[in-house]
Design a protein around this motif. Structure first.
Motif, mmCIF file in Angstrom:
data_model
loop_
_atom_site.group_PDB
_atom_site.id
_atom_site.type_symbol
_atom_site.label_atom_id
_atom_site.label_comp_id
_atom_site.label_asym_id
_atom_site.label_seq_id
_atom_site.Cartn_x
_atom_site.Cartn_y
_atom_site.Cartn_z
ATOM 1 N N VAL A 36 -26.942 16.230 0.586
ATOM 2 C CA VAL A 36 -27.847 15.744 -0.450
ATOM 3 C C VAL A 36 -28.211 16.884 -1.400
ATOM 4 O O VAL A 36 -28.217 16.715 -2.627
ATOM 5 N N PHE A 37 -28.489 18.051 -0.835
ATOM 6 C CA PHE A 37 -28.845 19.212 -1.657
ATOM 7 C C PHE A 37 -27.709 19.595 -2.590
ATOM 8 O O PHE A 37 -27.925 19.878 -3.775
ATOM 9 N N GLN A 38 -26.480 19.621 -2.075
ATOM 10 C CA GLN A 38 -25.328 19.995 -2.895
ATOM 11 C C GLN A 38 -25.096 18.985 -4.017
ATOM 12 O O GLN A 38 -24.758 19.372 -5.144
ATOM 13 N N ALA A 39 -25.283 17.712 -3.720
ATOM 14 C CA ALA A 39 -25.088 16.674 -4.730
ATOM 15 C C ALA A 39 -26.109 16.816 -5.855
ATOM 16 O O ALA A 39 -25.756 16.767 -7.044
ATOM 17 N N VAL A 40 -27.374 16.985 -5.486
ATOM 18 C CA VAL A 40 -28.438 17.109 -6.483
ATOM 19 C C VAL A 40 -28.276 18.398 -7.280
ATOM 20 O O VAL A 40 -28.446 18.414 -8.506
ATOM 21 N N LEU A 41 -27.931 19.497 -6.600
ATOM 22 C CA LEU A 41 -27.735 20.777 -7.277
ATOM 23 C C LEU A 41 -26.609 20.672 -8.299
ATOM 24 O O LEU A 41 -26.700 21.234 -9.399
ATOM 25 N N THR A 42 -25.553 19.959 -7.944
ATOM 26 C CA THR A 42 -24.442 19.760 -8.869
ATOM 27 C C THR A 42 -24.900 19.049 -10.133
ATOM 28 O O THR A 42 -24.528 19.422 -11.248
ATOM 29 N N SER A 43 -25.729 18.017 -9.954
ATOM 30 C CA SER A 43 -26.178 17.229 -11.103
ATOM 31 C C SER A 43 -27.132 17.986 -12.012
ATOM 32 O O SER A 43 -26.991 17.963 -13.239
ATOM 33 N N VAL A 44 -28.115 18.671 -11.431
ATOM 34 C CA VAL A 44 -29.123 19.340 -12.265
ATOM 35 C C VAL A 44 -28.592 20.598 -12.931
ATOM 36 O O VAL A 44 -29.205 21.110 -13.869
ATOM 37 N N THR A 45 -27.456 21.111 -12.466
ATOM 38 C CA THR A 45 -26.884 22.305 -13.093
ATOM 39 C C THR A 45 -25.701 21.970 -13.997
ATOM 40 O O THR A 45 -25.167 22.870 -14.661
ATOM 41 N N ASN A 46 -25.292 20.710 -14.039
ATOM 42 C CA ASN A 46 -24.158 20.311 -14.874
ATOM 43 C C ASN A 46 -24.527 19.277 -15.934
ATOM 44 O O ASN A 46 -24.211 19.439 -17.097
ATOM 45 N N VAL A 47 -25.158 18.188 -15.515
ATOM 46 C CA VAL A 47 -25.543 17.098 -16.418
ATOM 47 C C VAL A 47 -24.350 16.637 -17.248
ATOM 48 O O VAL A 47 -24.383 16.612 -18.476
ATOM 49 N N THR A 48 -23.267 16.300 -16.586
ATOM 50 C CA THR A 48 -22.080 15.798 -17.273
ATOM 51 C C THR A 48 -21.410 14.746 -16.403
ATOM 52 O O THR A 48 -20.930 15.058 -15.314
ATOM 53 N N SER A 49 -21.399 13.526 -16.857
ATOM 54 C CA SER A 49 -20.895 12.420 -16.036
ATOM 55 C C SER A 49 -19.405 12.549 -15.727
ATOM 56 O O SER A 49 -19.008 12.706 -14.573
ATOM 57 N N ALA A 50 -18.569 12.502 -16.750
ATOM 58 C CA ALA A 50 -17.122 12.539 -16.527
ATOM 59 C C ALA A 50 -16.699 13.839 -15.837
ATOM 60 O O ALA A 50 -15.854 13.829 -14.939
ATOM 61 N N GLY A 51 -17.289 14.957 -16.247
ATOM 62 C CA GLY A 51 -16.947 16.239 -15.652
ATOM 63 C C GLY A 51 -17.289 16.306 -14.178
ATOM 64 O O GLY A 51 -16.512 16.798 -13.358
ATOM 65 N N GLN A 52 -18.465 15.800 -13.821
ATOM 66 C CA GLN A 52 -18.879 15.827 -12.418
ATOM 67 C C GLN A 52 -18.017 14.920 -11.561
ATOM 68 O O GLN A 52 -17.624 15.286 -10.452
ATOM 69 N N PHE A 53 -17.738 13.727 -12.042
ATOM 70 C CA PHE A 53 -16.920 12.793 -11.270
ATOM 71 C C PHE A 53 -15.514 13.348 -11.069
ATOM 72 O O PHE A 53 -14.948 13.256 -9.983
ATOM 73 N N ALA A 54 -14.947 13.936 -12.132
ATOM 74 C CA ALA A 54 -13.605 14.526 -12.015
ATOM 75 C C ALA A 54 -13.629 15.722 -11.072
ATOM 76 O O ALA A 54 -12.741 15.882 -10.227
ATOM 77 N N GLY A 55 -14.651 16.565 -11.201
ATOM 78 C CA GLY A 55 -14.771 17.722 -10.326
ATOM 79 C C GLY A 55 -14.950 17.325 -8.875
ATOM 80 O O GLY A 55 -14.391 17.956 -7.967
ATOM 81 N N LEU A 56 -15.715 16.263 -8.652
ATOM 82 C CA LEU A 56 -15.942 15.783 -7.292
ATOM 83 C C LEU A 56 -14.641 15.317 -6.654
ATOM 84 O O LEU A 56 -14.381 15.597 -5.469
ATOM 85 N N GLN A 57 -13.814 14.626 -7.427
ATOM 86 C CA GLN A 57 -12.541 14.151 -6.896
ATOM 87 C C GLN A 57 -11.635 15.324 -6.506
ATOM 88 O O GLN A 57 -10.909 15.265 -5.509
ATOM 89 N N ILE A 58 -11.691 16.403 -7.287
ATOM 90 C CA ILE A 58 -10.882 17.581 -6.967
ATOM 91 C C ILE A 58 -11.397 18.249 -5.699
ATOM 92 O O ILE A 58 -10.623 18.695 -4.843
ATOM 93 N N ILE A 59 -12.716 18.329 -5.561
ATOM 94 C CA ILE A 59 -13.320 18.912 -4.362
ATOM 95 C C ILE A 59 -12.941 18.096 -3.125
ATOM 96 O O ILE A 59 -12.559 18.648 -2.088
ATOM 97 N N ILE A 60 -13.046 16.772 -3.239
ATOM 98 C CA ILE A 60 -12.706 15.899 -2.110
ATOM 99 C C ILE A 60 -11.231 16.044 -1.743
ATOM 100 O O ILE A 60 -10.859 16.022 -0.564
ATOM 101 N N ALA A 61 -10.384 16.222 -2.769
ATOM 102 C CA ALA A 61 -8.945 16.346 -2.532
ATOM 103 C C ALA A 61 -8.558 17.732 -2.032
ATOM 104 O O ALA A 61 -7.389 17.982 -1.752
ATOM 105 N N GLY A 62 -9.543 18.637 -1.929
ATOM 106 C CA GLY A 62 -9.251 19.986 -1.453
ATOM 107 C C GLY A 62 -8.632 20.881 -2.502
ATOM 108 O O GLY A 62 -7.873 21.803 -2.185
ATOM 109 N N GLY A 63 -8.940 20.630 -3.781
ATOM 110 C CA GLY A 63 -8.384 21.420 -4.856
ATOM 111 C C GLY A 63 -8.962 22.817 -4.917
ATOM 112 O O GLY A 63 -9.923 23.152 -4.223
#
Length: 233
Positions: A36-63
Protein backbone atom coordinates in the motif's frame (compact mmCIF):
# COMPACT_ATOMS: atom_id res chain seq x y z
CA UNK A 1 -6.48 34.63 -1.75
CA UNK A 2 -9.29 34.86 -4.29
CA UNK A 3 -7.02 33.38 -6.95
CA UNK A 4 -6.27 30.40 -4.70
CA UNK A 5 -9.99 29.85 -4.08
CA UNK A 6 -10.69 30.04 -7.80
CA UNK A 7 -8.05 27.37 -8.36
CA UNK A 8 -9.54 25.12 -5.68
CA UNK A 9 -12.98 25.46 -7.25
CA UNK A 10 -11.70 24.65 -10.75
CA UNK A 11 -9.75 21.67 -9.41
CA UNK A 12 -12.71 19.86 -7.83
CA UNK A 13 -13.94 18.09 -11.02
CA UNK A 14 -10.37 17.04 -11.83
CA UNK A 15 -9.87 15.65 -8.32
CA UNK A 16 -13.05 13.56 -8.57
CA UNK A 17 -11.99 12.11 -11.91
CA UNK A 18 -8.49 11.38 -10.63
CA UNK A 19 -9.86 9.58 -7.58
CA UNK A 20 -11.83 7.19 -9.79
CA UNK A 21 -8.91 6.39 -12.10
CA UNK A 22 -6.28 6.09 -9.36
CA UNK A 23 -8.60 3.75 -7.45
CA UNK A 24 -8.02 1.26 -10.26
CA UNK A 25 -4.28 1.90 -10.11
CA UNK A 26 -4.29 1.08 -6.39
CA UNK A 27 -6.02 -2.24 -7.06
CA UNK A 28 -3.65 -3.16 -9.90
CA UNK A 29 -0.60 -2.18 -7.83
CA UNK A 30 -1.56 -4.49 -4.97
CA UNK A 31 -2.40 -7.30 -7.40
CA UNK A 32 1.03 -6.76 -8.97
CA UNK A 33 2.86 -7.25 -5.67
CA UNK A 34 3.35 -3.68 -4.46
CA UNK A 35 2.55 -2.68 -0.88
CA UNK A 36 0.00 0.00 0.00
CA UNK A 37 2.83 2.38 0.88
CA UNK A 38 4.65 1.74 -2.41
CA UNK A 39 1.46 2.27 -4.42
CA UNK A 40 0.62 5.56 -2.70
CA UNK A 41 4.24 6.76 -2.87
CA UNK A 42 4.26 6.07 -6.60
CA UNK A 43 1.13 8.16 -7.11
CA UNK A 44 2.05 11.18 -4.99
CA UNK A 45 5.51 11.43 -6.54
CA UNK A 46 4.41 10.95 -10.16
CA UNK A 47 0.81 12.12 -10.70
CA UNK A 48 0.68 10.67 -14.21
CA UNK A 49 -2.01 8.19 -15.20
CA UNK A 50 -0.68 6.64 -18.42
CA UNK A 51 2.92 6.77 -17.20
CA UNK A 52 2.14 5.05 -13.91
CA UNK A 53 0.03 2.32 -15.48
CA UNK A 54 2.70 1.63 -18.11
CA UNK A 55 5.45 1.67 -15.49
CA UNK A 56 3.47 -0.67 -13.27
CA UNK A 57 3.10 -3.19 -16.08
CA UNK A 58 6.87 -3.13 -16.63
CA UNK A 59 7.51 -3.64 -12.91
CA UNK A 60 5.05 -6.55 -12.79
CA UNK A 61 6.69 -8.07 -15.88
CA UNK A 62 10.10 -7.87 -14.18
CA UNK A 63 11.47 -5.19 -16.49
CA UNK A 64 14.64 -3.20 -15.92
CA UNK A 65 15.07 0.36 -14.67
CA UNK A 66 16.24 1.37 -18.15
CA UNK A 67 12.97 0.13 -19.63
CA UNK A 68 11.01 2.14 -17.08
CA UNK A 69 13.05 5.27 -17.80
CA UNK A 70 12.67 4.97 -21.58
CA UNK A 71 8.95 4.30 -21.31
CA UNK A 72 8.36 7.28 -19.01
CA UNK A 73 10.44 9.52 -21.26
CA UNK A 74 8.33 8.65 -24.30
CA UNK A 75 4.93 8.68 -22.59
CA UNK A 76 5.48 11.83 -20.52
CA UNK A 77 7.42 13.89 -23.06
CA UNK A 78 4.25 15.84 -23.76
CA UNK A 79 4.40 17.40 -20.30
CA UNK A 80 7.52 19.30 -21.28
CA UNK A 81 5.75 20.79 -24.29
CA UNK A 82 2.67 21.60 -22.21
CA UNK A 83 4.79 23.35 -19.59
CA UNK A 84 6.50 25.47 -22.24
CA UNK A 85 3.11 26.46 -23.58
CA UNK A 86 1.78 27.30 -20.12
CA UNK A 87 4.69 29.67 -19.42
CA UNK A 88 3.23 32.04 -22.02
CA UNK A 89 0.18 32.55 -19.83
CA UNK A 90 1.88 32.76 -16.44
CA UNK A 91 2.01 36.07 -14.59
CA UNK A 92 5.28 37.99 -14.70
CA UNK A 93 6.02 37.38 -11.00
CA UNK A 94 6.07 33.58 -11.42
CA UNK A 95 9.80 32.90 -11.17
CA UNK A 96 11.85 29.77 -11.83
CA UNK A 97 11.25 28.10 -8.46
CA UNK A 98 7.52 28.69 -8.65
CA UNK A 99 7.51 27.30 -12.19
CA UNK A 100 9.31 24.16 -11.02
CA UNK A 101 6.61 23.65 -8.38
CA UNK A 102 3.86 24.15 -10.96
CA UNK A 103 5.56 21.74 -13.38
CA UNK A 104 5.32 18.90 -10.85
CA UNK A 105 1.58 18.47 -11.42
CA UNK A 106 1.03 20.09 -14.81
CA UNK A 107 -1.08 17.19 -16.06
CA UNK A 108 -3.27 17.11 -19.18
CA UNK A 109 -6.44 18.15 -17.35
CA UNK A 110 -4.78 20.78 -15.15
CA UNK A 111 -3.02 22.24 -18.18
CA UNK A 112 -6.30 22.42 -20.13
CA UNK A 113 -8.09 24.20 -17.28
CA UNK A 114 -5.20 26.63 -16.72
CA UNK A 115 -5.01 27.51 -20.42
CA UNK A 116 -8.76 28.11 -20.46
CA UNK A 117 -8.63 30.45 -17.44
CA UNK A 118 -10.15 33.82 -18.28
CA UNK A 119 -7.05 35.85 -17.30
CA UNK A 120 -3.33 35.40 -16.71
CA UNK A 121 -2.42 32.47 -14.47
CA UNK A 122 -0.93 33.32 -11.08
CA UNK A 123 1.04 31.11 -8.72
CA UNK A 124 -1.74 31.03 -6.05
CA UNK A 125 -4.25 29.98 -8.71
CA UNK A 126 -2.04 27.10 -9.86
CA UNK A 127 -1.47 25.96 -6.28
CA UNK A 128 -5.20 25.87 -5.68
CA UNK A 129 -5.82 24.15 -9.00
CA UNK A 130 -3.27 21.41 -8.33
CA UNK A 131 -3.74 20.61 -4.63
CA UNK A 132 -7.08 18.79 -4.83
CA UNK A 133 -6.16 16.71 -7.92
CA UNK A 134 -2.92 15.60 -6.22
CA UNK A 135 -4.87 14.64 -3.09
CA UNK A 136 -7.51 12.94 -5.22
CA UNK A 137 -4.87 10.94 -7.11
CA UNK A 138 -3.08 9.85 -3.95
CA UNK A 139 -6.30 9.28 -2.01
CA UNK A 140 -7.82 7.21 -4.79
CA UNK A 141 -4.69 5.06 -4.95
CA UNK A 142 -4.82 4.50 -1.19
CA UNK A 143 -8.52 3.65 -1.28
CA UNK A 144 -8.04 1.22 -4.15
CA UNK A 145 -5.04 -0.42 -2.52
CA UNK A 146 -6.90 -0.93 0.77
CA UNK A 147 -10.12 -1.99 -0.93
CA UNK A 148 -8.32 -4.64 -2.97
CA UNK A 149 -7.97 -6.70 0.20
CA UNK A 150 -11.56 -6.15 1.28
CA UNK A 151 -13.58 -6.35 -1.92
CA UNK A 152 -14.47 -9.70 -3.55
CA UNK A 153 -12.08 -10.85 -6.28
CA UNK A 154 -14.82 -10.53 -8.88
CA UNK A 155 -15.33 -6.85 -8.03
CA UNK A 156 -11.57 -6.15 -8.05
CA UNK A 157 -11.24 -7.81 -11.44
CA UNK A 158 -14.10 -5.71 -12.81
CA UNK A 159 -12.63 -2.49 -11.42
CA UNK A 160 -9.22 -3.29 -12.86
CA UNK A 161 -10.80 -3.06 -16.33
CA UNK A 162 -11.19 0.68 -15.73
CA UNK A 163 -7.64 1.10 -17.03
CA UNK A 164 -8.59 -0.19 -20.45
CA UNK A 165 -11.81 1.80 -20.36
CA UNK A 166 -9.79 4.93 -19.65
CA UNK A 167 -7.53 4.39 -22.65
CA UNK A 168 -10.52 3.63 -24.89
CA UNK A 169 -12.29 6.78 -23.67
CA UNK A 170 -9.19 8.85 -24.47
CA UNK A 171 -8.32 7.36 -27.85
CA UNK A 172 -11.63 6.54 -29.55
CA UNK A 173 -13.24 10.03 -29.57
CA UNK A 174 -10.07 11.60 -31.00
CA UNK A 175 -9.58 8.77 -33.50
CA UNK A 176 -13.15 9.23 -34.75
CA UNK A 177 -12.46 12.88 -35.53
CA UNK A 178 -8.95 12.48 -36.94
CA UNK A 179 -7.92 9.93 -39.56
CA UNK A 180 -4.28 10.62 -38.70
CA UNK A 181 -4.79 9.62 -35.07
CA UNK A 182 -6.72 6.52 -36.15
CA UNK A 183 -3.86 5.59 -38.48
CA UNK A 184 -1.23 5.96 -35.72
CA UNK A 185 -3.36 3.90 -33.30
CA UNK A 186 -3.72 1.12 -35.86
CA UNK A 187 0.02 1.15 -36.60
CA UNK A 188 0.83 0.93 -32.87
CA UNK A 189 -1.63 -1.95 -32.45
CA UNK A 190 -0.12 -3.76 -35.46
CA UNK A 191 3.42 -3.45 -34.07
CA UNK A 192 2.22 -4.64 -30.67
CA UNK A 193 0.59 -7.72 -32.22
CA UNK A 194 3.69 -8.54 -34.25
CA UNK A 195 6.03 -8.23 -31.26
CA UNK A 196 3.76 -10.37 -29.10
CA UNK A 197 2.87 -13.19 -31.50
CA UNK A 198 5.83 -13.52 -33.90
CA UNK A 199 8.29 -16.01 -32.33
CA UNK A 200 11.46 -14.23 -33.43
CA UNK A 201 10.49 -11.21 -31.32
CA UNK A 202 9.89 -13.14 -28.09
CA UNK A 203 13.27 -12.08 -26.72
CA UNK A 204 12.00 -8.48 -26.52
CA UNK A 205 10.67 -7.62 -23.07
CA UNK A 206 7.32 -5.96 -22.38
CA UNK A 207 8.89 -2.62 -21.50
CA UNK A 208 11.01 -2.39 -24.64
CA UNK A 209 7.99 -3.47 -26.71
CA UNK A 210 6.04 -0.48 -25.42
CA UNK A 211 8.88 1.87 -26.36
CA UNK A 212 9.27 0.31 -29.83
CA UNK A 213 5.54 0.50 -30.59
CA UNK A 214 5.28 4.10 -29.37
CA UNK A 215 8.30 5.44 -31.25
CA UNK A 216 7.63 3.47 -34.43
CA UNK A 217 3.96 4.49 -34.64
CA UNK A 218 4.78 8.15 -33.91
CA UNK A 219 7.58 8.19 -36.51
CA UNK A 220 5.46 6.58 -39.23
CA UNK A 221 2.57 8.89 -38.38
CA UNK A 222 4.84 11.95 -38.66
CA UNK A 223 6.01 10.82 -42.11
CA UNK A 224 2.70 9.64 -43.57
CA UNK A 225 0.33 12.12 -41.92
CA UNK A 226 2.32 15.14 -40.67
CA UNK A 227 0.52 18.00 -38.95
CA UNK A 228 0.34 20.86 -41.42
CA UNK A 229 1.19 24.39 -40.39
CA UNK A 230 -1.23 27.22 -40.91
CA UNK A 231 -1.18 28.44 -44.50
CA UNK A 232 -0.03 25.10 -45.92
CA UNK A 233 -2.22 23.27 -48.38
Amino acid sequence: MNEFKNGLKDGIPIALGYFAVSFSFGILAIKGGLSVFQAVLTSVTNVTSAGQFAGLQIIIAGGTILEVILTQLIINLRYGLMSLSLTQKLADDVGIWKRLIIAFANTDEIFAVAMGYFKEVTFPYMLGLQILPILGWGGGTFAGAVASGLLPKSVCSALSLALYGMFVAIVVPVAKKSKSVLFVVCVAALFSILLYYVPIFHFISTGISIVICTVAAAAIGAIVAPVKKKGEE
